[in-house]
Design a protein around this motif. Sequence first.
Motif, PDB file in Angstrom:
ATOM      1  N   UNK A   1      -1.004 -97.825  24.066  1.00 40.02           N
ATOM      2  CA  UNK A   1      -1.931 -96.847  23.481  1.00 40.02           C
ATOM      3  C   UNK A   1      -1.881 -95.491  24.161  1.00 40.02           C
ATOM      4  N   UNK A   2      -1.525 -95.455  25.456  1.00 38.00           N
ATOM      5  CA  UNK A   2      -1.415 -94.169  26.138  1.00 38.00           C
ATOM      6  C   UNK A   2      -0.280 -93.337  25.539  1.00 38.00           C
ATOM      7  N   UNK A   3       0.835 -94.000  25.268  1.00 41.01           N
ATOM      8  CA  UNK A   3       1.970 -93.307  24.653  1.00 41.01           C
ATOM      9  C   UNK A   3       1.615 -92.868  23.236  1.00 41.01           C
ATOM     10  N   UNK A   4       0.893 -93.714  22.528  1.00 41.57           N
ATOM     11  CA  UNK A   4       0.472 -93.395  21.166  1.00 41.57           C
ATOM     12  C   UNK A   4      -0.387 -92.131  21.161  1.00 41.57           C
ATOM     13  N   UNK A   5      -1.345 -92.080  22.088  1.00 37.89           N
ATOM     14  CA  UNK A   5      -2.222 -90.915  22.181  1.00 37.89           C
ATOM     15  C   UNK A   5      -1.451 -89.662  22.577  1.00 37.89           C
ATOM     16  N   UNK A   6      -0.513 -89.824  23.491  1.00 38.75           N
ATOM     17  CA  UNK A   6       0.275 -88.671  23.934  1.00 38.75           C
ATOM     18  C   UNK A   6       1.109 -88.111  22.790  1.00 38.75           C
ATOM     19  N   UNK A   7       1.738 -88.975  22.021  1.00 35.86           N
ATOM     20  CA  UNK A   7       2.533 -88.530  20.886  1.00 35.86           C
ATOM     21  C   UNK A   7       1.652 -87.792  19.879  1.00 35.86           C
ATOM     22  N   UNK A   8       0.457 -88.322  19.637  1.00 32.36           N
ATOM     23  CA  UNK A   8      -0.460 -87.667  18.703  1.00 32.36           C
ATOM     24  C   UNK A   8      -0.856 -86.286  19.206  1.00 32.36           C
ATOM     25  N   UNK A   9      -1.104 -86.175  20.523  1.00 37.16           N
ATOM     26  CA  UNK A   9      -1.483 -84.869  21.078  1.00 37.16           C
ATOM     27  C   UNK A   9      -0.374 -83.852  20.912  1.00 37.16           C
ATOM     28  N   UNK A  10       0.854 -84.278  21.202  1.00 39.96           N
ATOM     29  CA  UNK A  10       1.988 -83.364  21.072  1.00 39.96           C
ATOM     30  C   UNK A  10       2.199 -82.950  19.615  1.00 39.96           C
ATOM     31  N   UNK A  11       1.963 -83.898  18.706  1.00 44.07           N
ATOM     32  CA  UNK A  11       2.173 -83.598  17.293  1.00 44.07           C
ATOM     33  C   UNK A  11       1.099 -82.676  16.737  1.00 44.07           C
ATOM     34  N   UNK A  12      -0.126 -82.794  17.264  1.00 44.49           N
ATOM     35  CA  UNK A  12      -1.248 -82.071  16.668  1.00 44.49           C
ATOM     36  C   UNK A  12      -1.420 -80.671  17.253  1.00 44.49           C
TER      37      UNK A  12
END
Length: 600
Positions: free
Chosen positions: A526-537
């Motif tokens: 989930x940490x990687x998932x959140x990080x990817x979302x932050x970079x995308x947004x």
Amino acid sequence: MAYQIPEETINRIKNAADILEVVGEYVVLKKAGRAYTGLCPFHAEKTPSFTVSPEKQVYYCFGCQAGGSLFSFLMRLEGLSFGDAVRRVAAKYGIEVPVANMSPEQKARLTENERILAVNEAAMRFFQETLADGVEGARAMSYLVGRGMTRNIIQRHQLGYAPNRWDGLSRHLEKQKVPDDLLRKSGLVVPRKDNRGHYDRFRDRVIFPILNLSQQVIGFGGRVMGDGKPKYLNSPETPVYNKRRCLYAMDKANRAARATGKVYVVEGYFDVLAMHLFGIENSVATLGTALTPEHVQLLKGMVGRAGHAILVFDSDQAGLNAAQRSVEVFEAGYLDARILVLPKGHDPDTFLREKGPDVFLKAADNALAMMPFIIEMAIDTHGLSLEGKIKVVDEMQAPLAAIQDSLARSLYVKQLAERLNIDEAAILDKIRRKAAQHAPIGGRSRSAAADKSTGAATAMVDRGRLEMRIIAMMLHCPAMIPEIVGRNVIDDFEDDQCRSLARMVVRQGDRPADRGLDLPASIDDPEMDSLLARLAIEDNRWDRQGCERLLAQFEDRRRRRLRQDLQRRIESAEKNNDMELLAKLLMQKQQQAGRGLTKL
């Protein structure tokens, strides 16, 4: 564990679904530029930091760092597995998840939650059919009609009847090949004391199915029609039912609450049904528990930042105590709440039938905010004698200390001082001492898991800041991915997590997508998932020149790193007096200097 859902099915669901629509069932969202913002459902906040990007089909909270795809949103919010989340979204958009090609082993691995939900659905249909039976359900139907329930309310709320038999439901479900262990896990049966078999939990009771926001049956409530005890009986906690996280009729009330920015919270099943019967459909009830921080988050998701809840209590002491206990929960959850206490001898059901909805709504419009209400309640209880005033101040310490806004607290202290006609400074001093000792309750502060996630993400930022900028570039400028791959940039990432994440983006970027880059649907971490979302947004501006500069910066760092590594190896060879290795390394250094490391 979920069985493997075909990748083409997941992609089809992703392309059909809209994250705004999915998240919008739980959070009131408002447009802000190209994105949408709202109050985060994962932590308490009064200023929106939760963002949804329809362009990237991701969400991210800048407050608690939760983020990901529409599937991870459901997984995080409702505790679902990835397979369950995919099937939830598929059902919403009418897409069938294939099961025909499943092996017996795969069928056996269907998630427990999904199987329990299927059993609950079958049980609800059984209860409904029993109520509709002209013989077995006649008394229950007569009871409901006698309580003023119409056929429309009975059908809309899917009410039922559990027959007066020890094994009525059990035998019905056993005929449908439902195994005993699943019956027990669903909470529909109770093991016998000798552990030989079981019996139905609900017998000779009117049944109220409890649904979540996705219209799935997660539990049941049952009421006796006579003087039996207990009067109300609810499902026990199960993998799909947690009374702290759900409210009765929230599936019916959600739309009306959003439209009005207002939600009524009553105390019982029949109170909710009466409210809905008289057209007040933005009404829910707690399920045999006091209001919790999780309830407040649900309510806030229904009404949004500017909305409010109206708590409708009976005028007995239990109702008044419940109102007082609610203050801290709502203050911690940053949701405005007001309290309506009905006249003595009335609950919402009896009041609406006697006075009508117009009188009820007018009374609700005049409901007091929580703090003025409990001030008046304390004064009514203890009076304005010298001893009474001391008791009032003592009783108000905890509620006033729970108020996080110092200005609001000062204003309420002033109001209390004026009502008691005593020195404001004396009250304020006691409240401040209490506030210093006051620890926030669940839902106010970020969880340990959120803190851990933030710490891990921050460490990753420090280790691989340049690598993450390249990943962000890949997300926002997918046309650069072939060039990044061609230059072997990802292979030379120093951070293992960044390298793994970048390769995942490359795999997704190779596929055509209807809406920009097709982000990974689910990441195990989930940490990687959140990080990817932050970079995308992140709304960064990228152009070809900026992309080239970033890649040049990375390659320059790579050259420096290789030179430093070679120099360390040369120094080591000298120290160990390894002349053969030293000669080879010096030759490499000379070759590097000659070609300038232009091709790595």
